[in-house]
Scaffold this motif. Structure first.
Motif, PDB file in Angstrom:
ATOM      1  N   ASP A  76       0.733  -1.226  -0.194  1.00 28.49           N
ATOM      2  CA  ASP A  76      -0.069  -0.130   0.187  1.00 28.49           C
ATOM      3  C   ASP A  76       0.942   1.144  -0.155  1.00 28.49           C
ATOM      4  OD1 ASP A  76      -2.221  -1.675   0.033  1.00 28.49           O
ATOM      5  OD2 ASP A  76      -2.582  -1.353   2.157  1.00 28.49           O
ATOM      6  N   GLU A  77       1.880   1.149   0.712  1.00 30.26           N
ATOM      7  CA  GLU A  77       2.687   2.278   0.910  1.00 30.26           C
ATOM      8  C   GLU A  77       3.413   2.731  -0.612  1.00 30.26           C
ATOM      9  OE1 GLU A  77       6.886   4.113   3.197  1.00 30.26           O
ATOM     10  OE2 GLU A  77       5.754   2.496   3.943  1.00 30.26           O
ATOM     11  N   SER A  86       2.218   1.699  -3.592  1.00 30.07           N
ATOM     12  CA  SER A  86       1.002   2.224  -4.250  1.00 30.07           C
ATOM     13  C   SER A  86       1.023   3.745  -4.242  1.00 30.07           C
ATOM     14  CB  SER A  86      -0.268   1.323  -4.160  1.00 30.07           C
ATOM     15  OG  SER A  86       0.115   0.015  -4.520  1.00 30.07           O
ATOM     16  N   GLU A  87       0.837   3.977  -2.885  1.00 27.58           N
ATOM     17  CA  GLU A  87       0.635   5.410  -2.631  1.00 27.58           C
ATOM     18  C   GLU A  87       1.652   6.608  -2.955  1.00 27.58           C
ATOM     19  OE1 GLU A  87       0.026   8.156   1.327  1.00 27.58           O
ATOM     20  OE2 GLU A  87      -0.846   6.228   1.337  1.00 27.58           O
ATOM     21  N   GLN A  88       2.804   6.055  -3.015  1.00 30.53           N
ATOM     22  CA  GLN A  88       3.917   6.918  -3.072  1.00 30.53           C
ATOM     23  C   GLN A  88       4.401   7.001  -4.515  1.00 30.53           C
ATOM     24  OE1 GLN A  88       4.685   9.178  -0.743  1.00 30.53           O
ATOM     25  NE2 GLN A  88       3.419   8.440   0.474  1.00 30.53           N
TER      26      GLN A  88
END
Length: 194
Positions: free
Chosen positions: A160-161, A163-165
């Motif tokens: 998730d990190e 994907s977000e960044q």
């Protein structure tokens, strides 16, 4: 402090895909550590270290390394006029004690002195950073370090990190660090581990 004659040696790098390359404009945590880490009798000449550092950084960025028989990779470098301490600072950025961070991190836990020293001399200097996130993900995959019941939640957090960044990476980092971007992309697209 004793300078050396011209000599060559190999700078070890364990995993080139985990490195990204940034300038002062690419980070959020630059600050003077102001804690007198280096003893008064150790005078580091940051200006003298810039060219050898840039040479090794560019070799890593360009994929100009050889496989080491014991694992990992080696970058050949020729250095002259640096003290043992100065050579150690350069090697530490690639092996044993690299600065671990990602472009979106807001602070450093290690590497403040080295980034301060180099970027105080030249804020446009490209420095190597070993990805904190990719390093954490590597440890999660090792049962010696991560209990099995924590593997799936940690992997999901890491995915998730990433994907977000990924869409927010500074343009310069993306252009200078294709292997890092590819590794983050693989992580962002990975499936949950159950």
């Amino acid at each position: 402090m004793t300078g050396h004659d011209v000599h060559s040696f190999g700078v070890p790098v364990s995993n080139p895909d985990m490195f990204w390359f940034g300038t002062l404009d690419d980070v959020h945590w630059f600050a003077d550590p102001a804690d007198d880490r280096y003893a008064d009798d150790v005078e580091l000449r940051w200006d003298r270290m810039v060219d050898p550092l840039a040479s090794v950084t560019e070799a890593l960025r360009a994929g100009d390394w050889t496989a080491h028989p014991d694992g990992g990779f080696v970058i050949a470098v020729v250095i002259s006029g640096l003290s043992v301490e100065e050579e150690s600072v350069i090697v530490s950025l690639f092996s044993g004690h690299p600065i671990q961070a990602d472009p979106w991190d807001t602070e450093l836990t290690d590497g403040r002195h080295r980034t301060w020293g180099f970027w105080s001399y030249d804020p446009g200097l490209v420095l190597p950073f070993e990805s904190r996130l990719l390093g954490d993900e590597k440890i999660v995959g090792d049962p010696e370090y991560t209990p099995p019941h924590l593997t799936a939640p940690l992997r999901t957090d890491h995915r998730d990190e990433a994907s977000e960044q990924l869409p927010q990476l500074p343009t310069g980092v993306v252009e200078r660090s294709p292997r890092y971007v590819a590794a983050l992309t693989r992580l962002a697209r990975s499936e949950d581990v159950s």
